[in-house]
Design a protein around this motif. Structure first.
Motif, short mmCIF file in Angstrom:
data_model
loop_
_atom_site.label_atom_id
_atom_site.label_comp_id
_atom_site.label_asym_id
_atom_site.label_seq_id
_atom_site.Cartn_x
_atom_site.Cartn_y
_atom_site.Cartn_z
N LEU A 175 2.09 3.70 -10.12
CA LEU A 175 2.01 5.04 -10.70
C LEU A 175 0.78 5.78 -10.24
CD1 LEU A 175 3.19 4.32 -14.36
CD2 LEU A 175 4.46 5.45 -12.54
N THR A 176 -0.35 5.10 -10.17
CA THR A 176 -1.59 5.71 -9.70
C THR A 176 -1.41 6.22 -8.27
OG1 THR A 176 -2.91 4.31 -11.12
CG2 THR A 176 -4.04 5.31 -9.25
N ALA A 177 -0.83 5.39 -7.42
CA ALA A 177 -0.63 5.77 -6.02
C ALA A 177 0.30 6.98 -5.91
CB ALA A 177 -0.07 4.59 -5.23
N LEU A 178 1.38 6.99 -6.68
CA LEU A 178 2.32 8.10 -6.60
C LEU A 178 1.74 9.39 -7.18
CD1 LEU A 178 5.66 6.28 -7.41
CD2 LEU A 178 4.89 7.16 -5.19
N GLN A 179 0.87 9.27 -8.18
CA GLN A 179 0.23 10.46 -8.72
C GLN A 179 -0.71 11.10 -7.71
OE1 GLN A 179 -1.49 8.87 -12.29
NE2 GLN A 179 0.23 9.49 -13.55
N GLN A 180 -1.26 10.30 -6.81
CA GLN A 180 -2.17 10.82 -5.78
C GLN A 180 -1.42 11.31 -4.55
OE1 GLN A 180 -5.18 7.87 -4.98
NE2 GLN A 180 -5.69 7.65 -7.14
N ALA A 181 -0.14 11.01 -4.46
CA ALA A 181 0.65 11.38 -3.29
C ALA A 181 1.10 12.83 -3.38
CB ALA A 181 1.88 10.47 -3.20
N PRO A 182 1.34 13.46 -2.23
CA PRO A 182 1.85 14.84 -2.26
C PRO A 182 3.26 14.88 -2.82
CG PRO A 182 1.89 13.97 -0.02
CD PRO A 182 1.20 12.94 -0.88
N LEU A 183 3.63 15.99 -3.46
CA LEU A 183 4.98 16.13 -4.00
C LEU A 183 6.01 16.35 -2.90
CD1 LEU A 183 4.30 18.30 -7.15
CD2 LEU A 183 4.90 15.88 -7.06
N GLU A 184 5.56 16.86 -1.77
CA GLU A 184 6.45 17.10 -0.63
C GLU A 184 5.78 16.55 0.61
OE1 GLU A 184 7.27 21.26 -0.32
OE2 GLU A 184 7.95 21.40 -2.39
N GLN B 121 0.85 -1.20 0.00
CA GLN B 121 0.00 0.00 0.00
C GLN B 121 0.88 1.24 0.00
OE1 GLN B 121 -3.24 -0.22 2.75
NE2 GLN B 121 -3.36 1.99 2.99
N ILE B 122 0.45 2.25 -0.77
CA ILE B 122 1.11 3.56 -0.78
C ILE B 122 0.03 4.58 -0.45
CG2 ILE B 122 2.29 5.30 -2.15
CD1 ILE B 122 3.50 3.06 -3.81
N GLY B 123 0.21 5.28 0.66
CA GLY B 123 -0.85 6.18 1.12
C GLY B 123 -2.10 5.36 1.38
N ALA B 124 -3.20 5.78 0.80
CA ALA B 124 -4.46 5.04 0.98
C ALA B 124 -4.74 4.07 -0.16
CB ALA B 124 -5.61 6.03 1.10
N VAL B 125 -3.77 3.92 -1.09
CA VAL B 125 -4.00 3.12 -2.30
C VAL B 125 -3.37 1.73 -2.16
CG1 VAL B 125 -3.63 3.00 -4.80
CG2 VAL B 125 -3.98 5.22 -3.68
N PRO B 126 -4.21 0.68 -2.17
CA PRO B 126 -3.65 -0.67 -2.16
C PRO B 126 -2.99 -0.96 -3.51
CG PRO B 126 -6.06 -0.74 -2.23
CD PRO B 126 -5.66 0.69 -2.16
N ILE B 127 -1.89 -1.69 -3.47
CA ILE B 127 -1.12 -1.98 -4.68
C ILE B 127 -1.49 -3.37 -5.19
CG2 ILE B 127 1.20 -2.16 -5.66
CD1 ILE B 127 0.28 0.69 -4.71
N ALA B 128 -1.86 -3.42 -6.46
CA ALA B 128 -2.39 -4.66 -7.04
C ALA B 128 -1.35 -5.49 -7.78
CB ALA B 128 -3.53 -4.31 -7.99
N GLY B 129 -0.09 -5.16 -7.69
CA GLY B 129 0.93 -5.98 -8.34
C GLY B 129 1.28 -5.55 -9.74
#
Length: 105
Positions: free
Chosen positions: A42-51, A28-36
């Motif tokens: 990429l979806t999770a990192l796009q939703q993450a803050p830049l800082e 998981q990255i932030g609130a996004v579970p990672i599906a393999g």
């Protein structure tokens, strides 16, 4: 398949400073579970803050770990896509194109 296996962590980068290691499985990255898939990362990192801090859950040697990856200003992470270089017209190698009617005058 759940999770994404980390193949390499670069020296001095945010992931390494946050404790992520090669062979960790990111769940998981932030609130996004990672599906393999790379797409889910990429979806999770796009939703993450830049800082700032980003919570990352990994599985390491059968143990689930909660890590914090800190992104700092100017650290090189960007959501902007790379600009493609301008394309040059194909070389004609000495061949000339016929002139249009308005160019003949």
């Amino acid at each position: 398949r759940t999770g994404f296996v980390v193949s390499q962590v670069f020296e001095g980068e945010a992931a390494q400073r946050g404790g992520i290691r090669a062979h960790d499985v990111i769940l998981q990255i932030g609130a996004v579970p990672i599906a393999g898939t790379g797409y889910s990362i990429l979806t999770a990192l796009q939703q993450a803050p830049l800082e700032g801090d980003l919570a990352v859950v990994v599985m390491r040697q059968g143990r689930k770990l909660n890590l914090t990856v800190r992104f700092e200003p100017g650290a090189g992470r960007s959501r902007k896509p790379a600009q493609e270089p301008a394309r040059k017209p194909a070389a004609t190698e000495g061949k000339s194109a016929p002139l249009k009617e308005d160019e003949k005058k």
